[in-house]
Design an enzyme around this catalytic site. Structure first.
Site, PDB file in Angstrom:
ATOM      1  N   GLY A 165       1.219  -3.181  -6.278  1.00 19.79           N
ATOM      2  CA  GLY A 165       1.192  -1.869  -5.645  1.00 19.79           C
ATOM      3  C   GLY A 165      -0.165  -1.214  -5.823  1.00 19.79           C
ATOM      4  N   HIS A 223      12.660  -2.371  -1.270  1.00 26.85           N
ATOM      5  CA  HIS A 223      11.797  -1.919  -2.367  1.00 26.85           C
ATOM      6  C   HIS A 223      12.529  -0.830  -3.161  1.00 26.85           C
ATOM      7  CE1 HIS A 223       8.428  -0.041  -4.455  1.00 26.85           C
ATOM      8  NE2 HIS A 223       7.787  -1.176  -4.277  1.00 26.85           N
ATOM      9  N   TRP A 245       0.815  -1.222   0.000  1.00 25.69           N
ATOM     10  CA  TRP A 245       0.000   0.000   0.000  1.00 25.69           C
ATOM     11  C   TRP A 245       0.849   1.273   0.000  1.00 25.69           C
ATOM     12  CZ3 TRP A 245      -4.376  -1.264   4.110  1.00 25.69           C
ATOM     13  CH2 TRP A 245      -5.264  -2.174   3.533  1.00 25.69           C
ATOM     14  N   GLU A 278      11.124  -6.827  -9.423  1.00 24.63           N
ATOM     15  CA  GLU A 278      10.365  -5.636  -9.764  1.00 24.63           C
ATOM     16  C   GLU A 278      11.213  -4.725 -10.650  1.00 24.63           C
ATOM     17  OE1 GLU A 278       7.012  -4.962  -6.787  1.00 24.63           O
ATOM     18  OE2 GLU A 278       8.757  -3.957  -5.976  1.00 24.63           O
ATOM     19  N   SER A 291       3.191  -2.877 -11.916  1.00 24.39           N
ATOM     20  CA  SER A 291       1.923  -2.614 -12.591  1.00 24.39           C
ATOM     21  C   SER A 291       1.082  -3.874 -12.837  1.00 24.39           C
ATOM     22  CB  SER A 291       2.175  -1.859 -13.905  1.00 24.39           C
ATOM     23  OG  SER A 291       2.812  -0.613 -13.641  1.00 24.39           O
ATOM     24  N   GLY A 350       4.636   1.422 -10.861  1.00 27.01           N
ATOM     25  CA  GLY A 350       3.804   2.620 -10.798  1.00 27.01           C
ATOM     26  C   GLY A 350       3.736   3.373 -12.108  1.00 27.01           C
TER      27      GLY A 350
HETATM   28  C1  PEP Z   1       5.147  -2.063  -5.866  1.00 28.52           C
HETATM   29  O1  PEP Z   1       4.901  -1.104  -5.146  1.00 28.52           O
HETATM   30  O2  PEP Z   1       5.865  -2.979  -5.433  1.00 28.52           O
HETATM   31  C2  PEP Z   1       4.577  -2.111  -7.222  1.00 28.52           C
HETATM   32  C3  PEP Z   1       4.882  -3.115  -7.987  1.00 28.52           C
HETATM   33  O3  PEP Z   1       3.757  -1.067  -7.586  1.00 28.52           O
HETATM   34  P1  PEP Z   1       2.776  -1.011  -8.877  1.00 28.52           P
HETATM   35  O4  PEP Z   1       2.009  -2.336  -8.879  1.00 28.52           O
HETATM   36  O5  PEP Z   1       1.881   0.156  -8.613  1.00 28.52           O
HETATM   37  O6  PEP Z   1       3.625  -0.866 -10.077  1.00 28.52           O
END
Ligand code: PEP
Length: 229
Positions: A207, A84, A7, A150, A186, A156
């Site tokens: 996210g 992260h 979050w 990631e 995403s 994001g």
């Molecule tokens: C995250 O915060 O780990 C992430 C993957 O964000 P999002 O899904 O918004 O890209």
């Protein structure tokens, strides 16, 4: 499969309670939510599995703005995200601090989602393999450790790695470390199936789409369906 929702700095205790009143995850998938520190108590009270978004390597001390394993365990928190990309980009997190945070949290009995991933320019320069290998090299296989791949350019941004890019990175990480690997970047209900269907994708770190209870539940349902098939 494990579906974790990050979050970030959204949802205070009231919005957290509202989310959990509506959250009814399907059987056959493990779901974890990672609220900001101030909402951990409200989240734990829901009875769902809750992780923090960071954890320090010392049991206590003069570390303003940090949180310890002891405090998290006392709150009933079961694990933490570590490393992260937003921590690495904006708060000076390094491979060494990721190593210290991860090792201490695992030793203390917390589960850890350790995040790795290349920047866009690193991918363009053909450095993805080297970057992932360096980031993973500070981690050790552990039954309570999960890695999240990631790619920073997909977080994001609405840009998702193709299933092939995700699969290739996951296979590399798994060749270095024998742990489950989640994909993050995403993930949303519309693209979850093709990503989660890859053989080395063991779940997702979500996210933006985890802030909405219906979207997050839909991703969990896709994972549960794929686990059954
Ligand atoms: C995250 O915060 O780990 C992430 C993957 O964000 P999002 O899904 O918004 O890209």
């Amino acid at each position: 499969m494990l579906i974790a929702g990050n979050w970030k700095m959204y949802k205070g205790p009231g919005a957290t309670r509202e989310f959990f009143r509506a959250f009814d995850p399907p059987d056959g998938v493990e779901s974890v939510l990672c609220p900001p520190f101030g909402s951990l108590g409200a989240a734990v009270a829901s009875g769902h599995t809750i992780f923090a978004q960071n954890v320090h390597w010392a049991d206590e001390g003069a570390f303003t703005g940090e949180v310890s394993t002891l405090i998290l365990l006392e709150l009933g928190v079961k694990g933490a995200i570590v490393g992260h990309s937003e921590r690495r980009q904006y708060f000076g997190e390094t491979d060494e601090t990721v190593r210290m945070r991860t090792a201490h949290a695992l030793e203390a009995g917390l589960r850890v989602i350790a995040c790795v991933g290349e920047l866009e320019e690193e991918r363009e320069r053909g450095e993805t393999e080297a970057v992932l290998t360096r980031q993973v090299s500070v981690l050790r296989t552990h039954e309570s450790l999960v890695v999240a791949y990631e790619p920073v350019w997909a977080i994001g941004t609405g840009r998702t790695a193709t299933p092939e890019i995700a699969q290739e990175a996951h296979a590399l990480i798994k060749s270095l470390l024998d742990v489950p690997v989640l994909y993050g970047g995403s993930v949303k209900p519309e693209n979850a199936e093709q990503l989660l269907a890859q053989p080395d994708v063991d779940g997702a770190l979500v996210g933006g789409a985890s802030l909405d209870v219906e979207s997050f539940t839909a991703v969990c349902e896709t994972a549960a369906r794929l686990s059954r098939s």
